[in-house]
Design a protein around this motif. Sequence first.
Motif, PDB file in Angstrom:
ATOM      1  N   LEU A 141      38.713  31.902  30.816  1.00  9.71           N
ATOM      2  CA  LEU A 141      38.794  30.541  30.292  1.00  9.71           C
ATOM      3  C   LEU A 141      37.459  29.805  30.406  1.00  9.71           C
ATOM      4  CD1 LEU A 141      42.241  29.342  31.694  1.00  9.71           C
ATOM      5  CD2 LEU A 141      41.681  29.745  29.299  1.00  9.71           C
ATOM      6  N   PHE A 142      36.739  30.073  31.497  1.00 11.83           N
ATOM      7  CA  PHE A 142      35.475  29.378  31.739  1.00 11.83           C
ATOM      8  C   PHE A 142      34.255  30.186  31.285  1.00 11.83           C
ATOM      9  CE2 PHE A 142      38.200  26.915  34.544  1.00 11.83           C
ATOM     10  CZ  PHE A 142      37.675  25.641  34.421  1.00 11.83           C
ATOM     11  N   GLY A 143      34.493  31.361  30.702  1.00 11.53           N
ATOM     12  CA  GLY A 143      33.382  32.148  30.180  1.00 11.53           C
ATOM     13  C   GLY A 143      32.491  32.755  31.234  1.00 11.53           C
ATOM     14  N   VAL A 144      33.033  33.003  32.443  1.00 14.69           N
ATOM     15  CA  VAL A 144      32.230  33.584  33.520  1.00 14.69           C
ATOM     16  C   VAL A 144      32.687  35.001  33.846  1.00 14.69           C
ATOM     17  CG1 VAL A 144      31.769  31.313  34.513  1.00 14.69           C
ATOM     18  CG2 VAL A 144      33.693  32.673  35.383  1.00 14.69           C
ATOM     19  N   ASN A 145      33.509  35.595  32.983  1.00 16.63           N
ATOM     20  CA  ASN A 145      34.107  36.898  33.283  1.00 16.63           C
ATOM     21  C   ASN A 145      33.081  38.033  33.335  1.00 16.63           C
ATOM     22  OD1 ASN A 145      34.251  36.009  30.512  1.00 16.63           O
ATOM     23  ND2 ASN A 145      35.115  37.992  30.003  1.00 16.63           N
ATOM     24  N   LYS A 146      31.881  37.810  32.826  1.00 17.04           N
ATOM     25  CA  LYS A 146      30.838  38.836  32.924  1.00 17.04           C
ATOM     26  C   LYS A 146      29.944  38.638  34.148  1.00 17.04           C
ATOM     27  CE  LYS A 146      32.314  40.647  29.135  1.00 17.04           C
ATOM     28  NZ  LYS A 146      33.137  41.877  29.220  1.00 17.04           N
ATOM     29  N   GLN A 147      30.111  37.514  34.815  1.00 16.29           N
ATOM     30  CA  GLN A 147      29.350  37.289  36.045  1.00 16.29           C
ATOM     31  C   GLN A 147      29.968  38.101  37.181  1.00 16.29           C
ATOM     32  OE1 GLN A 147      28.475  33.215  37.161  1.00 16.29           O
ATOM     33  NE2 GLN A 147      28.565  32.516  35.031  1.00 16.29           N
ATOM     34  N   LYS A 148      29.161  38.426  38.160  1.00 16.93           N
ATOM     35  CA  LYS A 148      29.643  39.110  39.345  1.00 16.93           C
ATOM     36  C   LYS A 148      29.275  38.299  40.587  1.00 16.93           C
ATOM     37  CE  LYS A 148      31.505  42.634  37.335  1.00 16.93           C
ATOM     38  NZ  LYS A 148      32.986  42.772  37.346  1.00 16.93           N
ATOM     39  N   VAL A 149      30.192  38.268  41.549  1.00 18.58           N
ATOM     40  CA  VAL A 149      29.905  37.603  42.809  1.00 18.58           C
ATOM     41  C   VAL A 149      29.426  38.651  43.810  1.00 18.58           C
ATOM     42  CG1 VAL A 149      31.583  35.793  42.356  1.00 18.58           C
ATOM     43  CG2 VAL A 149      32.300  37.850  43.579  1.00 18.58           C
TER      44      VAL A 149
ATOM     45  N   LEU B 136      36.337  38.836  39.366  1.00 28.20           N
ATOM     46  CA  LEU B 136      34.878  38.815  39.499  1.00 28.20           C
ATOM     47  C   LEU B 136      34.380  39.872  40.479  1.00 28.20           C
ATOM     48  CD1 LEU B 136      34.401  34.938  39.634  1.00 28.20           C
ATOM     49  CD2 LEU B 136      34.016  36.437  37.678  1.00 28.20           C
ATOM     50  N   LEU B 137      35.322  40.488  41.210  1.00 24.28           N
ATOM     51  CA  LEU B 137      34.966  41.537  42.166  1.00 24.28           C
ATOM     52  C   LEU B 137      35.281  42.930  41.641  1.00 24.28           C
ATOM     53  CD1 LEU B 137      36.357  39.739  45.304  1.00 24.28           C
ATOM     54  CD2 LEU B 137      33.984  40.461  45.054  1.00 24.28           C
ATOM     55  N   LEU B 138      35.991  42.998  40.513  1.00 29.22           N
ATOM     56  CA  LEU B 138      36.376  44.298  39.962  1.00 29.22           C
ATOM     57  C   LEU B 138      35.271  44.869  39.080  1.00 29.22           C
ATOM     58  CD1 LEU B 138      40.063  43.503  38.891  1.00 29.22           C
ATOM     59  CD2 LEU B 138      39.292  44.626  40.995  1.00 29.22           C
TER      60      LEU B 138
ATOM     61  N   ASN C 260      35.879  46.734  36.541  1.00 30.15           N
ATOM     62  CA  ASN C 260      36.449  46.614  35.201  1.00 30.15           C
ATOM     63  C   ASN C 260      37.526  45.545  35.236  1.00 30.15           C
ATOM     64  OD1 ASN C 260      37.598  46.859  32.695  1.00 30.15           O
ATOM     65  ND2 ASN C 260      38.046  49.041  32.836  1.00 30.15           N
ATOM     66  N   GLU C 261      37.341  44.458  34.492  1.00 27.27           N
ATOM     67  CA  GLU C 261      38.282  43.349  34.553  1.00 27.27           C
ATOM     68  C   GLU C 261      39.671  43.724  34.034  1.00 27.27           C
ATOM     69  OE1 GLU C 261      37.122  40.035  32.148  1.00 27.27           O
ATOM     70  OE2 GLU C 261      36.690  41.258  30.379  1.00 27.27           O
ATOM     71  N   ASP C 262      39.788  44.858  33.346  1.00 28.26           N
ATOM     72  CA  ASP C 262      41.087  45.302  32.856  1.00 28.26           C
ATOM     73  C   ASP C 262      41.877  46.094  33.895  1.00 28.26           C
ATOM     74  OD1 ASP C 262      40.670  44.174  30.340  1.00 28.26           O
ATOM     75  OD2 ASP C 262      39.636  45.966  29.594  1.00 28.26           O
ATOM     76  N   ASP C 263      41.246  46.438  35.023  1.00 29.24           N
ATOM     77  CA  ASP C 263      41.940  47.205  36.056  1.00 29.24           C
ATOM     78  C   ASP C 263      43.064  46.371  36.672  1.00 29.24           C
ATOM     79  OD1 ASP C 263      40.289  49.348  35.683  1.00 29.24           O
ATOM     80  OD2 ASP C 263      38.979  48.908  37.386  1.00 29.24           O
ATOM     81  N   PRO C 264      44.271  46.942  36.804  1.00 37.15           N
ATOM     82  CA  PRO C 264      45.374  46.197  37.415  1.00 37.15           C
ATOM     83  C   PRO C 264      45.215  46.123  38.925  1.00 37.15           C
ATOM     84  CG  PRO C 264      46.079  48.433  36.937  1.00 37.15           C
ATOM     85  CD  PRO C 264      44.685  48.302  36.370  1.00 37.15           C
ATOM     86  N   VAL C 265      45.766  45.072  39.508  1.00 36.96           N
ATOM     87  CA  VAL C 265      45.799  44.932  40.960  1.00 36.96           C
ATOM     88  C   VAL C 265      47.222  45.240  41.414  1.00 36.96           C
ATOM     89  CG1 VAL C 265      45.519  43.345  42.894  1.00 36.96           C
ATOM     90  CG2 VAL C 265      43.959  43.225  40.937  1.00 36.96           C
ATOM     91  N   ILE C 266      47.394  46.377  42.067  1.00 31.31           N
ATOM     92  CA  ILE C 266      48.730  46.822  42.460  1.00 31.31           C
ATOM     93  C   ILE C 266      48.837  46.719  43.974  1.00 31.31           C
ATOM     94  CG2 ILE C 266      50.448  48.654  42.197  1.00 31.31           C
ATOM     95  CD1 ILE C 266      48.736  49.799  39.930  1.00 31.31           C
TER      96      ILE C 266
END
Length: 263
Positions: free
Chosen positions: A63-71, A94-96, A98-104
């Motif tokens: 939503l904020f356009g920061v999905n390509k940034q990394k912390v 922001l720690l993954l 690949n942002e498409d990876d599920p968190v299980i």
Amino acid sequence: MDQVVNFDFRKKNKIKKIIAVMSGKGGVGKSTVTGLVATTLKNAGHSVGVLDADITGPSIPKLFGVNKQKVFQTEDGLSTAESVTGIKIMSLNLLLDNEDDPVIWRGPILGSTVQQFHDDVVWGDLDYLVIDLPPGTSDVTLTVMQQIKVDGLVVVSTPQDLVQLIVNKSIVMANKLETPIVGLVENMSYFMCDKCDEKHYLFGESKVKQVLDKHDIPLLAELPIDKTLVSLADEGRIELYPKTNLEFGASFERMLLSEIDKL
């Protein structure tokens, strides 16, 4: 990912107020409203951060356009991403790699992660930290309300009867946990026709007044179905919306700040 849940340090962030955004169910636009709350507070001249507590369905970075940034980890803790207007953001995405990876993960790990996003992230000095809660009233929401001092809660609803029923449960939960309610935002309230300039209530007549009267809480905004908002959210530019819909932006800012001042 082990480092996310194994920090052994704490910092002294100076956060004046914490506002959480809650919905009883998914799909009502809770994250969108979180974005608008944070943006409105920022536009009013405040320093703002957003903690994405919806661990398994994070959408705040997009939503904020920061999905390509990394912390990254610093000596004091995890850094944050930062939006174009200077809103600080922390989300598991922001720690993954690949942002498409599920968190299980199971509930206790989810709750622990959210707690550490509050404690072990370098938020610095903030006037407001806005927390985007996951849908429902389960583990993570309970963790936030019990272990993180939430100063006020914004509840998100839509006009359908079923949603109103679930919203009542959210409000009752907040009352039982003695979390003050800032007010309610009804999303997808209506659609404004471009040709006839009339409001069309696609989900039928709103029952929001019944909820407001029952619980004695204010209506912060009726957010329309707006293709501009949808486009800006998809493009990661939600911060522009209050300036493209000036009537909504001014009204929402006035109501939100007025109710927060009462906390």
